[in-house]
Design a protein around this motif. Structure first.
Motif, PDB file in Angstrom:
ATOM      1  N   GLN A 199      22.028 -27.131 -48.599  1.00 18.19           N
ATOM      2  CA  GLN A 199      20.421 -26.984 -49.026  1.00 18.19           C
ATOM      3  C   GLN A 199      19.702 -25.832 -48.691  1.00 18.19           C
ATOM      4  N   ALA A 200      19.250 -25.189 -49.687  1.00 20.39           N
ATOM      5  CA  ALA A 200      18.101 -23.918 -49.127  1.00 20.39           C
ATOM      6  C   ALA A 200      16.879 -24.366 -48.389  1.00 20.39           C
ATOM      7  N   PRO A 201      16.803 -23.752 -47.395  1.00 20.09           N
ATOM      8  CA  PRO A 201      15.580 -23.965 -46.350  1.00 20.09           C
ATOM      9  C   PRO A 201      14.248 -23.891 -47.228  1.00 20.09           C
ATOM     10  N   ARG A 202      13.519 -24.896 -46.877  1.00 26.29           N
ATOM     11  CA  ARG A 202      12.134 -25.191 -47.581  1.00 26.29           C
ATOM     12  C   ARG A 202      10.911 -24.889 -46.791  1.00 26.29           C
ATOM     13  N   ALA A 203      11.008 -24.820 -45.422  1.00 25.20           N
ATOM     14  CA  ALA A 203       9.835 -24.673 -44.634  1.00 25.20           C
ATOM     15  C   ALA A 203      10.111 -23.777 -43.281  1.00 25.20           C
ATOM     16  N   ALA A 204       9.570 -22.757 -43.268  1.00 28.45           N
ATOM     17  CA  ALA A 204       9.578 -22.031 -42.153  1.00 28.45           C
ATOM     18  C   ALA A 204       8.471 -21.790 -40.982  1.00 28.45           C
ATOM     19  N   VAL A 205       8.450 -21.442 -40.004  1.00 32.07           N
ATOM     20  CA  VAL A 205       7.278 -21.012 -39.098  1.00 32.07           C
ATOM     21  C   VAL A 205       7.846 -19.621 -38.591  1.00 32.07           C
ATOM     22  N   GLU A 212       4.773 -30.707 -38.492  1.00 28.08           N
ATOM     23  CA  GLU A 212       4.181 -31.910 -39.098  1.00 28.08           C
ATOM     24  C   GLU A 212       3.406 -31.461 -40.300  1.00 28.08           C
ATOM     25  N   ARG A 213       2.792 -30.578 -40.234  1.00 29.82           N
ATOM     26  CA  ARG A 213       1.868 -30.117 -41.486  1.00 29.82           C
ATOM     27  C   ARG A 213       2.621 -29.759 -42.551  1.00 29.82           C
ATOM     28  N   LEU A 214       3.687 -29.045 -42.335  1.00 27.86           N
ATOM     29  CA  LEU A 214       4.568 -28.613 -43.510  1.00 27.86           C
ATOM     30  C   LEU A 214       5.416 -29.729 -43.985  1.00 27.86           C
ATOM     31  N   GLY A 215       5.899 -30.878 -43.086  1.00 27.99           N
ATOM     32  CA  GLY A 215       6.634 -31.850 -43.398  1.00 27.99           C
ATOM     33  C   GLY A 215       8.017 -31.759 -42.947  1.00 27.99           C
ATOM     34  N   ARG A 216       8.290 -30.851 -42.243  1.00 29.03           N
ATOM     35  CA  ARG A 216       9.653 -30.401 -41.752  1.00 29.03           C
ATOM     36  C   ARG A 216       9.525 -28.891 -41.254  1.00 29.03           C
ATOM     37  N   VAL A 217      10.903 -28.456 -40.525  1.00 32.46           N
ATOM     38  CA  VAL A 217      10.873 -27.024 -40.419  1.00 32.46           C
ATOM     39  C   VAL A 217      12.270 -26.716 -40.270  1.00 32.46           C
ATOM     40  N   ASP A 218      12.763 -25.846 -41.294  1.00 28.65           N
ATOM     41  CA  ASP A 218      14.227 -25.351 -41.619  1.00 28.65           C
ATOM     42  C   ASP A 218      14.477 -23.873 -40.706  1.00 28.65           C
TER      43      ASP A 218
END
Length: 271
Positions: free
Chosen positions: A9-15, A85-91
């Motif tokens: 699956q393509a990454p959806r959320a980054a920091v 938490e604010r993004l819903g996940r971290v990939d």
């Protein structure tokens, strides 16, 4: 070859830490352009972080912003959890925040040494632990990219703490790659040379108009050139790349960073 692509699956959320300007901002925008929501951290430039967030949103992605002071460890690393938490996940985690010195070895104080090591090495260590634990819990693997420097590989006069920290982060990257591989998490380093950013006093500089005789490509780099490599390593296409250090330096390491930044003419090009 049949069956599902190993990238998954393509990454959806980054920091992205230190994303208020320069390489961090370019990375945040590049990841947004590739479909990711982005958590942005800043240390002293909140307005800059807000500008980065506006650019991310301009590409149709969510942006969340938080202050991160890596001199306040270990507590500061909780910001990774907050943004996740604010993004819903971290990939994806990109450890970009950094600092350095321009002080002779004999004059460096213990406090200065500790500050650089905390920001450039201990901070990424703790932030990566937080992100990796979340990636493992949520499943699906992940990507960690550590922004090091050509000084991960070669020294520079006046930068003893910085070189020690970046060299350490380079080997930490390799250990993390080995230990996190069973969880589908890849870990790589990107090692920039001289990049036109506020850290080098060259914000918004047209790099094509700036001469660097000691760099084989003859100019500094643009932050977007670093971001393009980070974006690849953060993508599904880089699913079989881990434990590597990618130099983005115009060939500087082939010359040695001291020569790359200090040669004033092209005499070296002649046999």
């Amino acid at each position: 070859m049949t069956g599902p692509h190993p990238a998954g699956q393509a990454p959806r959320a980054a920091v992205v830490t230190g994303a208020d300007s320069g390489i961090g901002r370019a990375v945040a925008v590049a990841l947004a352009m590739r479909g990711m929501d982005v958590g942005i951290t800043w240390h002293t430039d909140e307005a800059g972080a807000d500008e980065t967030a506006a650019e991310v949103r301009g590409h149709g992605r969510r942006a969340v912003v938080a202050r991160l002071d890596l001199t306040r460890l270990p507590g500061a690393a909780h910001v990774i959890d907050e943004l996740a938490e604010r993004l819903g996940r971290v990939d994806v985690l990109v450890n970009n925040a950094g600092t350095g010195t321009a002080t002779p070895f004999l004059d460096i104080t213990l406090d200065a040494l500790r500050e650089v090591l905390d920001v450039d090495l201990t901070g990424p260590f703790l932030c990566s632990q937080r992100a990796a634990r979340r990636m493992i819990a949520q499943g699906g693997g992940g990507r960690i990219v550590n922004i090091t420097s050509v000084h991960e590989h070669q020294p520079r006069v006046g930068a003893a703490p910085y070189c020690a920290a970046k060299g350490g982060l380079g080997l930490l990257t390799q250990v993390m790659a080995l230990e996190l591989a069973p969880h589908g998490i890849t870990v790589n380093a990107v090692a920039p040379g001289e990049i036109a950013t506020p850290m080098t006093g060259q914000e918004d500089e047209d790099v094509s108009r700036t001469s660097r005789p000691g760099v084989p490509l003859g100019r500094p780099g643009d932050a977007r050139e670093v971001a393009a490599v980070v974006a690849f390593l953060a993508s599904g296409e880089a699913s079989y790349v881990t434990g590597a250090s990618w130099a983005v330096d115009g060939g500087m390491l082939r010359m040695g960073p001291m020569a790359g930044s200090h040669l004033r003419d092209d005499q070296w090009r002649r046999p």
